[in-house]
Design a protein around this motif. Structure first.
Motif, PDB file in Angstrom:
ATOM      1  N   GLU A  43     -74.850  19.649  20.023  1.00 13.33           N
ATOM      2  CA  GLU A  43     -74.525  18.235  19.865  1.00 13.33           C
ATOM      3  C   GLU A  43     -74.464  17.850  18.378  1.00 13.33           C
ATOM      4  OE1 GLU A  43     -73.673  16.309  22.295  1.00 13.33           O
ATOM      5  OE2 GLU A  43     -74.301  17.541  24.019  1.00 13.33           O
ATOM      6  N   SER A  44     -73.792  16.752  18.099  1.00  9.45           N
ATOM      7  CA  SER A  44     -73.647  16.264  16.730  1.00  9.45           C
ATOM      8  C   SER A  44     -74.981  15.740  16.193  1.00  9.45           C
ATOM      9  CB  SER A  44     -72.606  15.134  16.693  1.00  9.45           C
ATOM     10  OG  SER A  44     -72.653  14.454  15.454  1.00  9.45           O
ATOM     11  N   THR A  45     -75.185  15.886  14.892  1.00 16.22           N
ATOM     12  CA  THR A  45     -76.395  15.323  14.276  1.00 16.22           C
ATOM     13  C   THR A  45     -76.395  13.795  14.322  1.00 16.22           C
ATOM     14  OG1 THR A  45     -75.356  15.438  12.098  1.00 16.22           O
ATOM     15  CG2 THR A  45     -76.742  17.304  12.750  1.00 16.22           C
ATOM     16  N   SER A  46     -75.260  13.191  14.644  1.00 17.62           N
ATOM     17  CA  SER A  46     -75.229  11.732  14.786  1.00 17.62           C
ATOM     18  C   SER A  46     -76.105  11.263  15.948  1.00 17.62           C
ATOM     19  CB  SER A  46     -73.792  11.238  14.991  1.00 17.62           C
ATOM     20  OG  SER A  46     -73.263  11.700  16.227  1.00 17.62           O
TER      21      SER A  46
END
Length: 292
Positions: A138-141
């Protein structure tokens, strides 16, 4: 004694307030997640050991870190995690972060304010969520909402176990300023039932924790992995139910943990809500504040 495994408390992933590598998670991820859990659980049990001297605790934690980084093969949990991470070409950053928190547990017994507690959560809890997100690509966002959820889970646990932590370890996570503003004292944690001042402090902290958990509500919609989204929904359901108990019950004298039946009910409710949300494409329900 040569292995930290001998210091384990006997607590396993089945004893946590949230599911760990449950059947919801794809089987290809479970072995790595359990390796991470066993490393963290062993380090946690070292820090919480009732009779081990502080310098010995720190020595074992240093040894766990050294072997995680490839310097030795005497600590099974460190070696197993090192190999599991290498198989996925993942760095050990999150495991190294949690060791920071466990060293704090050995050397720091009091917390001054809410920000001080959140700083602890940055190392004790947030790395766990970040690790799970990294495992799933998953994205670090997504870390902002995840950090809020993990901090909320951690503070729930602090409130649930406040008396035990004080009596067994002389460790108090309740902020000094929160106790003072309610007219409460640390020594009240040793009583069989919370005096009104302590109960007011505990329940005010639960309200603040509920607000923190609300900041995580967008997480399920932010992650792409369907199974992970379901797992998050279950964890959030557990956290919401526990904080609801803490807002109205006394953790010194009343039950503030979920029964097996409640765990089952909250699991199904959480999964049903997430499946419905994904089916209709509903967007995130909140905008998390910036994390630590």
């Amino acid at each position: 004694m040569t292995s930290a495994s001998e210091l384990r408390s006997g607590k396993t992933h089945r004893d946590e307030n949230f599911p760990v590598a449950s059947w919801i998670i794809h089987p290809r991820h479970r072995a790595l997640i359990l390796s991470f859990y066993n490393f963290v659980r062993t380090a946690d049990d070292i820090a919480d050991h009732a009779t081990l001297a502080a310098d010995e605790k720190l020595r074992y934690l240093d040894l766990m870190e050294a072997e995680l980084l490839g310097n030795g093969d005497t600590q099974p949990e460190a070696v197993n995690l090192r190999r599991a991470l290498a198989d996925r070409t993942m760095p050990p950053r999150h495991a190294l972060d949690v060791l920071v928190a466990f060293r704090m547990d050995v050397t720091k017994l009091r917390y001054e304010n809410w920000d001080d507690v959140i700083h602890y959560c940055r190392y004790s809890a947030m790395p766990v969520g970040r690790f799970m997100l990294d495992v799933h690509g998953e994205s670090t966002s997504t870390w902002v909402a995840s950090d809020a959820l993990c901090a909320g889970l951690q503070i729930n646990n602090h409130l649930q176990d406040c008396a035990k932590d004080y009596k067994n370890l002389n460790r108090v996570y309740l902020p000094r300023d929160a106790l003072a503003s309610s007219g409460a004292s640390v020594e009240m944690l040793g009583e069989a039932k919370s005096p009104p001042a302590l109960l007011a402090c505990l329940q005010a902290l639960a309200v603040r924790t509920e607000a923190l958990l609300d900041q995580s509500k967008s997480l399920g919609a932010e992650v792409r992995d369907f199974r992970l989204g379901l797992e998050i929904s279950v964890i959030q359901a557990f956290a919401d139910r526990i904080v609801g108990m803490l807002k109205v019950r006394d953790p010194l004298s009343e039950r503030v943990h979920l029964s097996p039946l409640e765990l089952l009910g909250q699991s199904f409710a959480g999964m049903a809500g997430e499946m419905a949300r994904r089916a209709i494409g509903r967007r995130p329900v909140s905008n998390p504040a910036a994390g630590a």
